[in-house]
Design an enzyme around this catalytic site. Sequence first.
Site, PDB file in Angstrom:
ATOM      1  N   LYS A  22     -21.704  45.533  20.920  1.00  0.00           N
ATOM      2  CA  LYS A  22     -21.581  46.800  20.251  1.00  0.00           C
ATOM      3  C   LYS A  22     -20.220  47.082  19.796  1.00  0.00           C
ATOM      4  CE  LYS A  22     -19.874  50.371  23.048  1.00  0.00           C
ATOM      5  NZ  LYS A  22     -18.864  51.245  22.484  1.00  0.00           N
ATOM      6  N   ASN A  23     -19.165  46.504  20.312  1.00  0.00           N
ATOM      7  CA  ASN A  23     -17.765  47.031  19.832  1.00  0.00           C
ATOM      8  C   ASN A  23     -17.506  46.230  18.615  1.00  0.00           C
ATOM      9  OD1 ASN A  23     -17.666  48.852  21.358  1.00  0.00           O
ATOM     10  ND2 ASN A  23     -16.212  48.179  22.829  1.00  0.00           N
ATOM     11  N   ARG A  94     -15.795  57.718  18.076  1.00  0.00           N
ATOM     12  CA  ARG A  94     -14.625  57.567  17.602  1.00  0.00           C
ATOM     13  C   ARG A  94     -14.444  56.194  16.490  1.00  0.00           C
ATOM     14  NH1 ARG A  94     -10.692  59.828  19.923  1.00  0.00           N
ATOM     15  NH2 ARG A  94      -9.457  58.116  19.219  1.00  0.00           N
ATOM     16  N   CYS A 118     -11.378  62.670  23.810  1.00  0.00           N
ATOM     17  CA  CYS A 118     -12.392  61.943  24.273  1.00  0.00           C
ATOM     18  C   CYS A 118     -12.325  61.863  25.857  1.00  0.00           C
ATOM     19  CB  CYS A 118     -12.178  60.300  23.727  1.00  0.00           C
ATOM     20  SG  CYS A 118     -12.906  59.265  24.812  1.00  0.00           S
ATOM     21  N   ARG A 123      -6.662  59.214  23.223  1.00  0.00           N
ATOM     22  CA  ARG A 123      -7.093  58.157  22.004  1.00  0.00           C
ATOM     23  C   ARG A 123      -6.519  58.725  20.664  1.00  0.00           C
ATOM     24  NH1 ARG A 123     -12.834  55.985  23.420  1.00  0.00           N
ATOM     25  NH2 ARG A 123     -12.126  54.105  22.381  1.00  0.00           N
ATOM     26  N   PRO A 124      -5.032  58.762  20.404  1.00  0.00           N
ATOM     27  CA  PRO A 124      -4.870  59.088  19.231  1.00  0.00           C
ATOM     28  C   PRO A 124      -5.261  58.033  18.318  1.00  0.00           C
ATOM     29  CG  PRO A 124      -2.965  58.572  20.325  1.00  0.00           C
ATOM     30  CD  PRO A 124      -4.281  58.455  21.215  1.00  0.00           C
ATOM     31  N   ASP A 126      -2.848  57.091  15.540  1.00  0.00           N
ATOM     32  CA  ASP A 126      -1.403  56.855  14.753  1.00  0.00           C
ATOM     33  C   ASP A 126      -1.373  55.550  14.407  1.00  0.00           C
ATOM     34  OD1 ASP A 126      -1.387  56.946  17.646  1.00  0.00           O
ATOM     35  OD2 ASP A 126       0.691  56.863  17.538  1.00  0.00           O
ATOM     36  N   ASP A 308     -12.972  47.949  29.942  1.00  0.00           N
ATOM     37  CA  ASP A 308     -14.621  48.447  29.859  1.00  0.00           C
ATOM     38  C   ASP A 308     -15.373  47.915  31.143  1.00  0.00           C
ATOM     39  OD1 ASP A 308     -14.039  49.693  27.571  1.00  0.00           O
ATOM     40  OD2 ASP A 308     -14.856  48.280  26.322  1.00  0.00           O
ATOM     41  N   ILE A 330      -5.070  50.848  30.219  1.00  0.00           N
ATOM     42  CA  ILE A 330      -5.264  51.106  28.818  1.00  0.00           C
ATOM     43  C   ILE A 330      -5.549  52.723  28.432  1.00  0.00           C
ATOM     44  CG2 ILE A 330      -6.764  50.572  27.040  1.00  0.00           C
ATOM     45  CD1 ILE A 330      -5.191  48.096  28.292  1.00  0.00           C
ATOM     46  N   ARG A 400     -25.720  54.744  24.488  1.00  0.00           N
ATOM     47  CA  ARG A 400     -24.677  54.235  23.386  1.00  0.00           C
ATOM     48  C   ARG A 400     -24.654  52.825  23.376  1.00  0.00           C
ATOM     49  NH1 ARG A 400     -19.868  58.352  22.860  1.00  0.00           N
ATOM     50  NH2 ARG A 400     -19.468  56.787  21.151  1.00  0.00           N
TER      51      ARG A 400
HETATM   52  N1  EPU Z   1      -3.814  53.975  20.968  1.00  0.00           N
HETATM   53  C1  EPU Z   1      -2.753  54.880  20.200  1.00  0.00           C
HETATM   54  N2  EPU Z   1      -2.898  55.246  19.168  1.00  0.00           N
HETATM   55  C2  EPU Z   1      -3.995  54.530  18.215  1.00  0.00           C
HETATM   56  C3  EPU Z   1      -4.530  53.683  18.844  1.00  0.00           C
HETATM   57  C4  EPU Z   1      -4.889  53.348  20.175  1.00  0.00           C
HETATM   58  O1  EPU Z   1      -2.157  55.385  21.177  1.00  0.00           O
HETATM   59  O2  EPU Z   1      -3.560  54.666  17.167  1.00  0.00           O
HETATM   60  C5  EPU Z   1      -4.109  54.041  22.505  1.00  0.00           C
HETATM   61  C6  EPU Z   1      -5.443  54.222  23.070  1.00  0.00           C
HETATM   62  O3  EPU Z   1      -5.256  55.727  23.269  1.00  0.00           O
HETATM   63  C7  EPU Z   1      -5.229  53.625  24.265  1.00  0.00           C
HETATM   64  C8  EPU Z   1      -4.807  52.177  23.768  1.00  0.00           C
HETATM   65  O4  EPU Z   1      -4.039  52.495  22.713  1.00  0.00           O
HETATM   66  O5  EPU Z   1      -4.692  53.955  25.349  1.00  0.00           O
HETATM   67  C9  EPU Z   1      -5.930  51.037  23.579  1.00  0.00           C
HETATM   68  O6  EPU Z   1      -6.681  51.760  22.497  1.00  0.00           O
HETATM   69  P1  EPU Z   1      -7.562  50.670  21.621  1.00  0.00           P
HETATM   70  O7  EPU Z   1      -6.981  51.201  20.182  1.00  0.00           O
HETATM   71  O8  EPU Z   1      -7.202  49.223  21.698  1.00  0.00           O
HETATM   72  O9  EPU Z   1      -8.976  51.202  21.767  1.00  0.00           O
HETATM   73  P2  EPU Z   1     -10.024  51.415  20.684  1.00  0.00           P
HETATM   74  O10 EPU Z   1      -9.764  50.547  19.333  1.00  0.00           O
HETATM   75  O11 EPU Z   1     -10.277  52.938  20.420  1.00  0.00           O
HETATM   76  C10 EPU Z   1     -11.791  49.689  21.733  1.00  0.00           C
HETATM   77  C11 EPU Z   1     -13.408  49.775  22.114  1.00  0.00           C
HETATM   78  C12 EPU Z   1     -13.334  50.635  23.632  1.00  0.00           C
HETATM   79  C13 EPU Z   1     -12.298  49.799  24.386  1.00  0.00           C
HETATM   80  C14 EPU Z   1     -10.891  49.621  23.781  1.00  0.00           C
HETATM   81  C15 EPU Z   1      -9.961  48.798  24.764  1.00  0.00           C
HETATM   82  C16 EPU Z   1     -14.447  50.160  20.251  1.00  0.00           C
HETATM   83  C17 EPU Z   1     -15.467  50.807  19.477  1.00  0.00           C
HETATM   84  N3  EPU Z   1     -14.199  50.635  21.263  1.00  0.00           N
HETATM   85  O12 EPU Z   1     -11.257  51.219  21.510  1.00  0.00           O
HETATM   86  O13 EPU Z   1     -14.460  50.630  23.962  1.00  0.00           O
HETATM   87  O14 EPU Z   1     -12.073  50.269  25.716  1.00  0.00           O
HETATM   88  O15 EPU Z   1     -11.120  48.987  22.687  1.00  0.00           O
HETATM   89  O16 EPU Z   1     -10.465  47.365  24.755  1.00  0.00           O
HETATM   90  O17 EPU Z   1     -14.309  48.701  20.064  1.00  0.00           O
HETATM   91  C18 EPU Z   1     -16.183  51.053  25.368  1.00  0.00           C
HETATM   92  O18 EPU Z   1     -16.975  50.244  24.697  1.00  0.00           O
HETATM   93  O19 EPU Z   1     -16.746  51.732  26.384  1.00  0.00           O
HETATM   94  C19 EPU Z   1     -15.081  51.484  24.951  1.00  0.00           C
HETATM   95  C20 EPU Z   1     -14.432  52.426  25.400  1.00  0.00           C
END
Ligand code: EPU
Length: 422
Positions: A22-23, A94, A118, A123-124, A126, A308, A330, A400
């Site tokens: 999925k991701n 997201r 979320c 999950r910002p 930034d 995950d 995380i 999902r």
């Molecule tokens: N974060 C920030 N600012 C940002 C981006 C992230 O503070 O701009 C923080 C997040 O809030 C979190 C940490 O950084 O605390 C890591 O977040 P990351 O950006 O790595 O996560 P993501 O890209 O939003 C993807 C997966 C998630 C998975 C995470 C971590 C997708 C669509 N989603 O999310 O998958 O948990 O990486 O491996 O790829 C799931 O499939 O159930 C799921 C939540």
Amino acid sequence: MDSIIVTGNGPLSGQIPIAGAKNACLTLMPATLLSDEPLTLTNAPRLSDIRTMTALLASLGAEVSSLQDGKVLAMSSHDLTSHKADYDIVRKMRASILVLGPMLARDGQAVVSLPGGCAIGARPVDLHLRALEALGAELDLRDGYVHAKAPGGLKGGVIEFPFVSVGATENALMAATLAKGTTVIRSAAKEPEIVDLALCLRKMGAQIEGEGTDTITVQGVDRLHGATHPVVTDRIELGTYMLDPSICGGEVELLGGKRDLVGAFCNKLDEAGIEVTETGRGLSVKRREDHIKAVDVTTEPFPGFPTDLQAQMMALLATADGVSVLEEKIFENRFMHAPELMRMGAKIDVHGGTATVTGVDRLKGAPVMATDLRASVSLILAGLAAEGATTVSRVYHLDRGYEHVVRKLQGVGALIERVPGA
Ligand code: EPU
């Protein structure tokens, strides 16, 4: 709303085919926006998140055809008719933010709704925005939207992430492929989904080095062309189903599974007393002994133990011998499955980002509620091992990220059915 009823039924045996990730698919699909030639993805998973991304891409003017019962996605973004990702779609998922980098890189403009909060954390976004600014984007945040411009096109730059973000690395990587000059991404995410994205972008003509390491270097090119790419195996679906025989006994072979996708997870299973064998077709999993040993788990970016799989691991450890400590590093609110598991008799203490699980002999079936995708499947795993029936409500979360979950579990002998809502 539908629910799932699962009844503990002893050891499981047989095979489960593992779908495409999925991701990975959710970041490969927006890559179509980088080129006016077709991009075809094979081994796509059949999931509601994929349908949401299809709707988002269609709203921008891309054509997405779902072929072979959804396993092939043929996409074409010849002309983009809109550069606006609307709140109505973004709020559902997201990962919609991943259209920002590609649209900006291709056409120098994009308006994307901010995703908002979320269930598992704030999950910002930034880091996504800072990365694009480092490539010369001008950003304005108003009315709940990011208004992004790069009038003369994006320019290569140095992106230094303060900590690892999967999504921000993906957005930066896609944007950098069409930026003028060289981009260096430091503290890049190393997840297999990033490597898969880089492989696909390279097939489209991108010049990328270092994917799968901390530093990715991208030499921008003028245009990308069409390609066909198979989506990498879903390591989280793989890990989830590896827990079926771990929790219930028996032996299950996960077709398409590879150890290097779930290395840290396999190490923890080994400590807990579970045997994982490579079979040539995938991974075969069974208990070494009758009892599961308690183990401590800390979630980390890849190659560490994945967040995950934390909820599912908790379901296993709920009936282990001894006390296990799970640290979630995380996301700040990813223990919502704990109170639901406690309704089934699990002994869990949650303090901030730490959950202490004291194993009990057996869980008991109960009505429970799914709160997010991975939490839902952890309740199903717990139900597979519990005495009596467990009814999991709000299973739309499950749709999902897990295709045909009932059918796949029935295939290895589980007593599970989906009951339509009133
Ligand atoms: N974060 C920030 N600012 C940002 C981006 C992230 O503070 O701009 C923080 C997040 O809030 C979190 C940490 O950084 O605390 C890591 O977040 P990351 O950006 O790595 O996560 P993501 O890209 O939003 C993807 C997966 C998630 C998975 C995470 C971590 C997708 C669509 N989603 O999310 O998958 O948990 O990486 O491996 O790829 C799931 O499939 O159930 C799921 C939540």
